[in-house]
Design an enzyme around this catalytic site. Sequence first.
Site, short mmCIF file in Angstrom:
data_model
loop_
_atom_site.label_atom_id
_atom_site.label_comp_id
_atom_site.label_asym_id
_atom_site.label_seq_id
_atom_site.Cartn_x
_atom_site.Cartn_y
_atom_site.Cartn_z
N THR A 449 -41.19 -104.64 -20.78
CA THR A 449 -42.00 -105.85 -20.93
C THR A 449 -43.42 -105.69 -20.40
O THR A 449 -43.67 -104.97 -19.44
CB THR A 449 -41.33 -107.05 -20.23
N THR A 467 -41.95 -107.40 -25.38
CA THR A 467 -40.90 -106.63 -24.71
C THR A 467 -40.03 -105.85 -25.67
O THR A 467 -39.93 -106.20 -26.85
CB THR A 467 -39.99 -107.57 -23.88
N GLU A 469 -37.14 -105.25 -23.93
CA GLU A 469 -36.15 -105.53 -22.88
C GLU A 469 -36.21 -104.46 -21.78
O GLU A 469 -37.17 -104.43 -21.04
CB GLU A 469 -34.74 -105.76 -23.47
N GLU A 497 -32.50 -105.83 -26.65
CA GLU A 497 -32.64 -107.24 -26.30
C GLU A 497 -31.33 -108.01 -26.31
O GLU A 497 -31.18 -109.02 -25.61
CB GLU A 497 -33.62 -107.90 -27.27
N ASP A 500 -29.53 -109.50 -23.39
CA ASP A 500 -29.95 -110.75 -22.74
C ASP A 500 -28.98 -111.90 -23.07
O ASP A 500 -29.08 -112.98 -22.50
CB ASP A 500 -31.37 -111.14 -23.16
N SER A 527 -34.21 -115.78 -23.06
CA SER A 527 -35.27 -115.00 -22.43
C SER A 527 -35.74 -115.68 -21.17
O SER A 527 -35.52 -116.88 -20.96
CB SER A 527 -36.43 -114.86 -23.42
N1 GLU Z 1 -35.82 -109.22 -21.99
C1 GLU Z 1 -36.29 -109.95 -20.87
C2 GLU Z 1 -36.49 -111.40 -21.21
O1 GLU Z 1 -36.73 -111.71 -22.35
C3 GLU Z 1 -37.55 -109.40 -20.32
C4 GLU Z 1 -37.28 -108.10 -19.65
C5 GLU Z 1 -38.22 -107.76 -18.55
O2 GLU Z 1 -39.19 -108.44 -18.31
O3 GLU Z 1 -38.02 -106.72 -17.92
O4 GLU Z 1 -36.42 -112.22 -20.36
#
Ligand code: GLU
Length: 655
Positions: A449, A467, A469, A497, A500, A527
């Site tokens: 990200t 991102t 992820e 992703e 998540d 997210s």
């Molecule tokens: N996939 C995460 C989200 O959407 C973000 C991952 C990260 O910031 O390391 O919340």
Amino acid sequence: MPSSRLVPSRSTAVRLAALLACSVFTWAHADGGDETPGVVSSVKLPSQAKGQPPSWAGKAFRQGVVAVANPYGAEAGAKVLEQGGNAIDAAVAIAYALNVVEPQSAGIGGGGFMMIHLAGTGETFTIDSRETAPAGATREMFLRTPVTDPPVAIPTPSQQGVAVGVPGMVRGTALAIEKHGRLSLAQVLQPAIQLAGEGFAATPRFVTSPNCANPAQSRALNSPLVADYFCPGGKAIPEGTLVKNAALADTLRLIATHGADCFYKFMPEKGCDIAQGIVEGQTFKRSAAGSKGGSMTLADLEGYQAAVREPIEGTYRGYKIKSMAPPSSGALTIIQILKQLERFPIGDVSAGYGFGSAKTLNVMAESMRLAFADRADWMADADPGFAKVPTKGLINDTYLSGRSAAIVPGVRMTPDPLPGDPRVFETAGLQPAKALALAPPVTGPDNGTTHFSVVDKWGNVVSYTNTIESGYGIGVFAGYTRPDGTFRNHGFLLNNELTDFNVIPSKNRVTQEIGYNDVQPGKRPRSSMAPTMLFTPDGKPFLAYGSPGGATIINSVVNITVNLIDHKMGLQEAIDAGRISVASANVTPTGSVQLESRLPAASIAAMGALGYRLTGGDIGSVQAVLIDQKTGKQYGGADNRREGTVIGLPRSQGR
Ligand code: GLU
């Protein structure tokens, strides 16, 4: 091997110097290091090795500012602004450039959220390019088969093809440019194409992030092609090495020539074969027993749509705050934390509060715990057919004042806070349900990200979190084996992703529906990404900001907000200051309060004495732009926790 890299040697150094000096897309520090006005970077490359970077604070501009987590990304954005592009053009240029120079964090193999404020109309909206679960996805897809009771996840689900969501960035950025840009997609892709094709000098983070010496810990070593790119011969690339990614340059040229459809549709007659590379790439199975590939098809890619969404709004001490709506938990959780804190005078040193005091950290931690308890059960993709998220109830003033009442300064709440029932504040006639048990929080590792912010000379503002992820996603490049047996590499990493979502299927224990964040076909995983803007009490955009960091994103945004509003810090000071993050209601024995070592040692000790389990480590990487509406001056702030870089325009000013 389409990607190529050169180990530095005298001739390479000469080539690098020549490239940096002659390129149309010139590296800003090439001619003067710290003497370059308007450029402030936390990373020092060979070309800027003289002296120290200039001070962050106090530089003001009027023609636009970019704040990005990587110097080349910042340069791409600044160049596009200088070429007459607006903030939307610059943001898209940055997003693609970062795919080249910060590929571990974000790129076309993933998705993100772009918040846009248009100066002309005063509208603020978001473009959601979050990945979706393919049509073949199921609630049980991360489980070992046959499914056991209790269910057990497959080994390393986040490194398997089954974790790959249908990527959204290309559709989202194309939509943004088409509707709101001044330049074409092909134009804003040029800096990225140039960086990938002609190369860039590897930054410190580019070479250390892959963790080449530690294969067990490194997602960059998940597949041979990716390992060879980031850790050739099993070794870290020396800093300053000229790095190219010819395969990615080719992929980006295809998108520039044929548009977003070339990414989403398999059209071999036009040379558009990227979709085939994604579909084959996501069949990747790690060698461990129980490995699973994904079910994505060409039809899933063809069907992907970005969504334009209204942000969710709240207020904090008179300022209006707008942040990302579901499928993000960002806005709802941030507004909850801030509203629950509002009754505490946390800027007042004479009352024992003030920045970094144990009393301030204590009430912040408790407010975070309360909000994360709600997040665990109530927040997910709220599109029709998915979760019934009570978006109004969760940030209802009466509901939150009841929640806030549980915060007692000097006390660590026990037992751990549980989710409330916000539905009664949303819909008449429902009774509060009994307290719920907690689901574990989902957090992302540190390398994934990126967040950047842009303001242009017209006053348009963008706050964009993007991102794949985890750092390096599943650690696999999109690509496929041609009929003749050769491999066609597309040079970009595929996201993970879908982890998540709840990896283990759950139940909403109030409504008895399936878990709000369980996998469903076509659904977007919950997210924490929270591109955010603050507005002055009279509604003018004042600040655009956000951060990476999984669930800690929410808390980084809260920290910056209170630093500016309560502690009256300058922008860079607010970013540099130590942060606190709690991403779970349960802070002991399994959860923890994360306190950066930049915070006062005595306060950290006092938090320990209250019974919190403490951890350290850096939290997030905030890039922000600030507009002083009284003077029209624009400022940038960037994070030295990564390679934050601010460029203000015109470059001859700002000293
Ligand atoms: N996939 C995460 C989200 O959407 C973000 C991952 C990260 O910031 O390391 O919340």
